[in-house]
Design an enzyme around this catalytic site. Structure first.
Site, PDB file in Angstrom:
ATOM      1  N   GLU A  63     -46.545   6.802   1.242  1.00  0.00           N
ATOM      2  CA  GLU A  63     -47.959   7.084   1.464  1.00  0.00           C
ATOM      3  C   GLU A  63     -48.188   8.546   1.807  1.00  0.00           C
ATOM      4  O   GLU A  63     -49.177   9.145   1.386  1.00  0.00           O
ATOM      5  CB  GLU A  63     -48.549   6.191   2.555  1.00  0.00           C
ATOM      6  CG  GLU A  63     -50.038   6.432   2.720  1.00  0.00           C
ATOM      7  CD  GLU A  63     -50.784   5.333   3.448  1.00  0.00           C
ATOM      8  OE1 GLU A  63     -51.992   5.519   3.655  1.00  0.00           O
ATOM      9  OE2 GLU A  63     -50.183   4.303   3.799  1.00  0.00           O
ATOM     10  N   GLY A  83     -55.769   7.363   2.022  1.00  0.00           N
ATOM     11  CA  GLY A  83     -55.138   6.159   1.497  1.00  0.00           C
ATOM     12  C   GLY A  83     -56.096   4.987   1.457  1.00  0.00           C
ATOM     13  O   GLY A  83     -56.814   4.721   2.409  1.00  0.00           O
ATOM     14  N   HIS A  90     -38.989  -3.346  -1.942  1.00  0.00           N
ATOM     15  CA  HIS A  90     -37.740  -2.803  -1.433  1.00  0.00           C
ATOM     16  C   HIS A  90     -36.613  -3.498  -2.195  1.00  0.00           C
ATOM     17  O   HIS A  90     -36.436  -4.709  -2.094  1.00  0.00           O
ATOM     18  CB  HIS A  90     -37.618  -3.039   0.070  1.00  0.00           C
ATOM     19  CG  HIS A  90     -38.813  -2.538   0.806  1.00  0.00           C
ATOM     20  ND1 HIS A  90     -39.065  -1.186   0.995  1.00  0.00           N
ATOM     21  CD2 HIS A  90     -39.862  -3.180   1.376  1.00  0.00           C
ATOM     22  CE1 HIS A  90     -40.198  -1.039   1.656  1.00  0.00           C
ATOM     23  NE2 HIS A  90     -40.702  -2.238   1.906  1.00  0.00           N
ATOM     24  N   VAL A  91     -35.868  -2.726  -2.984  1.00  0.00           N
ATOM     25  CA  VAL A  91     -34.885  -3.325  -3.891  1.00  0.00           C
ATOM     26  C   VAL A  91     -33.437  -3.086  -3.472  1.00  0.00           C
ATOM     27  O   VAL A  91     -32.523  -3.683  -4.039  1.00  0.00           O
ATOM     28  CB  VAL A  91     -35.112  -2.838  -5.346  1.00  0.00           C
ATOM     29  CG1 VAL A  91     -36.469  -3.308  -5.849  1.00  0.00           C
ATOM     30  CG2 VAL A  91     -35.006  -1.333  -5.462  1.00  0.00           C
ATOM     31  N   ARG A  92     -33.229  -2.220  -2.487  1.00  0.00           N
ATOM     32  CA  ARG A  92     -31.875  -1.929  -2.018  1.00  0.00           C
ATOM     33  C   ARG A  92     -31.997  -1.355  -0.614  1.00  0.00           C
ATOM     34  O   ARG A  92     -33.000  -0.743  -0.278  1.00  0.00           O
ATOM     35  CB  ARG A  92     -31.213  -0.922  -2.960  1.00  0.00           C
ATOM     36  CG  ARG A  92     -29.792  -0.601  -2.630  1.00  0.00           C
ATOM     37  CD  ARG A  92     -29.243   0.477  -3.596  1.00  0.00           C
ATOM     38  NE  ARG A  92     -27.807   0.432  -3.553  1.00  0.00           N
ATOM     39  CZ  ARG A  92     -27.036  -0.154  -4.444  1.00  0.00           C
ATOM     40  NH1 ARG A  92     -27.583  -0.723  -5.498  1.00  0.00           N
ATOM     41  NH2 ARG A  92     -25.738  -0.175  -4.308  1.00  0.00           N
ATOM     42  N   SER A  93     -30.963  -1.506   0.189  1.00  0.00           N
ATOM     43  CA  SER A  93     -30.984  -0.952   1.538  1.00  0.00           C
ATOM     44  C   SER A  93     -30.094   0.291   1.613  1.00  0.00           C
ATOM     45  O   SER A  93     -29.279   0.540   0.733  1.00  0.00           O
ATOM     46  CB  SER A  93     -30.514  -1.993   2.560  1.00  0.00           C
ATOM     47  OG  SER A  93     -29.166  -2.352   2.302  1.00  0.00           O
ATOM     48  N   HIS A 107     -52.813   7.656 -12.403  1.00  0.00           N
ATOM     49  CA  HIS A 107     -54.236   7.825 -12.748  1.00  0.00           C
ATOM     50  C   HIS A 107     -54.841   8.881 -11.823  1.00  0.00           C
ATOM     51  O   HIS A 107     -54.675   8.813 -10.610  1.00  0.00           O
ATOM     52  CB  HIS A 107     -54.979   6.497 -12.561  1.00  0.00           C
ATOM     53  CG  HIS A 107     -56.467   6.623 -12.578  1.00  0.00           C
ATOM     54  ND1 HIS A 107     -57.186   6.799 -13.734  1.00  0.00           N
ATOM     55  CD2 HIS A 107     -57.367   6.626 -11.561  1.00  0.00           C
ATOM     56  CE1 HIS A 107     -58.479   6.890 -13.423  1.00  0.00           C
ATOM     57  NE2 HIS A 107     -58.611   6.787 -12.112  1.00  0.00           N
TER      58      HIS A 107
END
Length: 143
Positions: A63, A83, A90-93, A107
């Protein structure tokens, strides 16, 4: 180039060197024609109790980069970007090192900007994918 004018990293880091971004150690490291890149060290300030990077810290990084990027596109004497919405997967730590967020525009409209922010670890492994929408508001109408 999408930016309102040419900005230096020092100018951008002057913005990051305040408030939450300063506390978390977020710093801009590169500005490209169409992207803003910032880093954040993994310290106890951004870890969850299990010792891994807190997902909320990744969202703060995302953000922050998206909001700053929007404010680098608009005429800041008349408008401010704030904002409106953010989501993150979250796909990995990660446990240590420095994470890097790469923010690119999806955009750029008159009243909204949408950003894609990808957060990577020191080994360029994807940790988090975030989409951030920023509202562009006239300065006098911000409450």
């Amino acid at each position: 180039m999408i930016w309102f004018r040419t900005f230096s990293l020092a100018e951008i880091n002057k913005i990051f060197d305040r408030y939450m971004t300063q506390y978390l150690g977020i710093q801009a490291v590169e500005i490209r024609d169409n992207a803003l890149i910032a880093t954040m060290p993994i310290t106890d300030k951004v870890r969850q109790p299990f010792g891994i990077l807190h997902g909320g810290a990744s969202v703060v990084l995302a953000e922050s980069i998206g909001s700053i990027a929007s404010n680098l596109i608009i005429d800041s004497s008349k408008y401010v970007g704030v904002g409106l919405e953010i989501n993150a997967n979250h796909v990995r730590s990660a446990r240590e090192g420095t994470v890097k967020g790469i923010c690119t525009a999806v955009h750029i409209g008159r009243t909204t900007h949408v950003w894609d922010i990808k957060v990577y670890d020191d080994h360029d492994r994807l940790l988090c994918i975030s989409r951030h929408t920023v509202a562009i508001v006239e300065k006098g109408k911000l409450k």
